[in-house]
Scaffold this motif. Structure first.
Motif, PDB file in Angstrom:
ATOM      1  N   GLU A 145      53.148  54.311  27.005  1.00 11.92           N
ATOM      2  CA  GLU A 145      52.344  53.883  25.864  1.00 11.92           C
ATOM      3  C   GLU A 145      51.009  53.292  26.318  1.00 11.92           C
ATOM      4  O   GLU A 145      50.930  52.611  27.347  1.00 11.92           O
ATOM      5  N   GLU A 146      49.967  53.573  25.538  1.00 15.47           N
ATOM      6  CA  GLU A 146      48.669  52.973  25.796  1.00 15.47           C
ATOM      7  C   GLU A 146      48.595  51.617  25.101  1.00 15.47           C
ATOM      8  O   GLU A 146      49.019  51.472  23.949  1.00 15.47           O
ATOM      9  N   ILE A 147      48.066  50.626  25.802  1.00 17.58           N
ATOM     10  CA  ILE A 147      47.936  49.276  25.263  1.00 17.58           C
ATOM     11  C   ILE A 147      46.511  49.090  24.783  1.00 17.58           C
ATOM     12  O   ILE A 147      45.559  49.224  25.560  1.00 17.58           O
ATOM     13  N   LEU A 148      46.342  48.795  23.513  1.00 22.83           N
ATOM     14  CA  LEU A 148      45.021  48.619  22.919  1.00 22.83           C
ATOM     15  C   LEU A 148      44.707  47.134  22.769  1.00 22.83           C
ATOM     16  O   LEU A 148      45.514  46.381  22.226  1.00 22.83           O
ATOM     17  N   LEU A 149      43.546  46.744  23.248  1.00 24.68           N
ATOM     18  CA  LEU A 149      43.120  45.352  23.171  1.00 24.68           C
ATOM     19  C   LEU A 149      41.958  45.219  22.199  1.00 24.68           C
ATOM     20  O   LEU A 149      41.248  46.180  21.918  1.00 24.68           O
ATOM     21  N   THR A 150      41.731  44.009  21.709  1.00 25.24           N
ATOM     22  CA  THR A 150      40.534  43.731  20.921  1.00 25.24           C
ATOM     23  C   THR A 150      39.343  43.616  21.871  1.00 25.24           C
ATOM     24  O   THR A 150      39.503  43.549  23.096  1.00 25.24           O
ATOM     25  N   GLY A 151      38.133  43.574  21.305  1.00 29.52           N
ATOM     26  CA  GLY A 151      36.941  43.481  22.133  1.00 29.52           C
ATOM     27  C   GLY A 151      36.945  42.275  23.052  1.00 29.52           C
ATOM     28  O   GLY A 151      36.655  42.379  24.242  1.00 29.52           O
ATOM     29  N   LYS A 152      37.307  41.115  22.523  1.00 21.94           N
ATOM     30  CA  LYS A 152      37.307  39.903  23.340  1.00 21.94           C
ATOM     31  C   LYS A 152      38.414  39.945  24.384  1.00 21.94           C
ATOM     32  O   LYS A 152      38.231  39.490  25.514  1.00 21.94           O
ATOM     33  N   GLN A 153      39.561  40.517  24.032  1.00 18.61           N
ATOM     34  CA  GLN A 153      40.653  40.661  25.004  1.00 18.61           C
ATOM     35  C   GLN A 153      40.230  41.564  26.154  1.00 18.61           C
ATOM     36  O   GLN A 153      40.528  41.291  27.320  1.00 18.61           O
ATOM     37  N   TYR A 154      39.518  42.644  25.854  1.00 11.59           N
ATOM     38  CA  TYR A 154      38.998  43.512  26.909  1.00 11.59           C
ATOM     39  C   TYR A 154      38.056  42.729  27.825  1.00 11.59           C
ATOM     40  O   TYR A 154      38.110  42.851  29.053  1.00 11.59           O
ATOM     41  N   GLN A 155      37.175  41.940  27.229  1.00  9.90           N
ATOM     42  CA  GLN A 155      36.217  41.185  28.021  1.00  9.90           C
ATOM     43  C   GLN A 155      36.915  40.208  28.967  1.00  9.90           C
ATOM     44  O   GLN A 155      36.542  40.077  30.136  1.00  9.90           O
ATOM     45  N   ILE A 156      37.924  39.523  28.451  1.00  7.77           N
ATOM     46  CA  ILE A 156      38.661  38.567  29.284  1.00  7.77           C
ATOM     47  C   ILE A 156      39.382  39.292  30.409  1.00  7.77           C
ATOM     48  O   ILE A 156      39.312  38.880  31.577  1.00  7.77           O
ATOM     49  N   PHE A 157      40.063  40.387  30.082  1.00  6.01           N
ATOM     50  CA  PHE A 157      40.820  41.115  31.100  1.00  6.01           C
ATOM     51  C   PHE A 157      39.881  41.730  32.131  1.00  6.01           C
ATOM     52  O   PHE A 157      40.176  41.724  33.332  1.00  6.01           O
ATOM     53  N   GLN A 158      38.741  42.240  31.692  1.00  6.12           N
ATOM     54  CA  GLN A 158      37.754  42.783  32.630  1.00  6.12           C
ATOM     55  C   GLN A 158      37.256  41.698  33.581  1.00  6.12           C
ATOM     56  O   GLN A 158      37.044  41.956  34.772  1.00  6.12           O
TER      57      GLN A 158
END
Length: 222
Positions: A145-158
């Motif tokens: 499964e692909e895990i979809l993040l919100t914009g801010k979650q992507y920024q934090i994880f990046q």
């Protein structure tokens, strides 16, 4: 041919930069303000952004672009030389060049950013996750499964991925992602980390990917 979106309201410098980059083989779209950015942003490889613009300033426009397009490199141009302005610009942008500048220096910085961001896809594996770093696709390779993040979650994880194996304080994380000073007692980061763990971790109550370093902050280890 790389596509450059250039946002600059000064006619003389705008014509000069556009001509110079075009002669060096780039396709340049020159806008005089940030009003039409959304029409062009999906079709460019790099953004060159002046700070002083009519309407929204370059800092506000740049932060919005980076939030929605985290893999798009941004080069800030500004006559502002104060360290505070540079720090604010570099909190979200990938480079900051002060006016006046030599065309060779601008061209060199453009090439460096294009090389850095146009690299081939890299695949990173963390526990049960497979991460395609170029387009930030996150796959649970145990379930497919692909895990979809919100914009801010992507920024934090990046931000974690750019600092793998490093212990990051709450202040570093907040200022690196939000671009604002951290206020002691603010729960915003903690709430986002909790939601992020709910998506990434097998057991969010016993996280293995985003570790809590008690009394300091967090860490993601490879």
């Amino acid at each position: 041919m790389e596509r450059v979106l250039y946002i600059e309201d000064e006619q003389e410098i705008g014509r000069w930069v556009t001509m110079n980059l075009t002669e060096r083989g780039h396709h340049v779209t020159w806008l005089r303000s940030g009003e039409e950015v959304e029409k062009h942003i999906a079709h460019c490889d790099l953004v060159i952004l002046d700070v002083m613009l009519p309407g929204l300033d370059g800092f506000s426009i740049g932060k919005r672009i980076k939030k929605e397009h985290p893999h798009l490199p941004i080069l800030m141009l500004s006559a502002r030389t104060a360290i505070e302005d540079k720090v604010e610009g570099l909190s979200f942008a990938d480079d900051y060049l002060t006016k006046p500048f030599h065309p060779d220096e601008l061209a060199a910085r453009v090439e460096v950013l294009l090389r850095r961001f146009n690299k081939n896809d890299e695949i990173l594996k963390l526990k049960h996750l497979t991460i395609h770093t170029k387009d930030m696709r996150i796959i649970n390779h145990e379930t497919g499964e692909e895990i979809l993040l919100t914009g801010k979650q992507y920024q934090i994880f990046q931000y974690f991925l750019r600092h793998l194996n490093q212990i990051l304080t709450k202040e570093q994380l907040y200022e690196g992602v939000w671009g604002e000073p951290y206020i002691e007692g603010d729960k915003t980061l903690m709430v986002h980390i909790r939601y992020l763990r709910e998506k990434l971790e097998k057991d969010p109550k016993n996280p293995e990917i985003i570790e809590t370093i008690r009394g300091i902050g967090y860490r993601v280890r490879k």
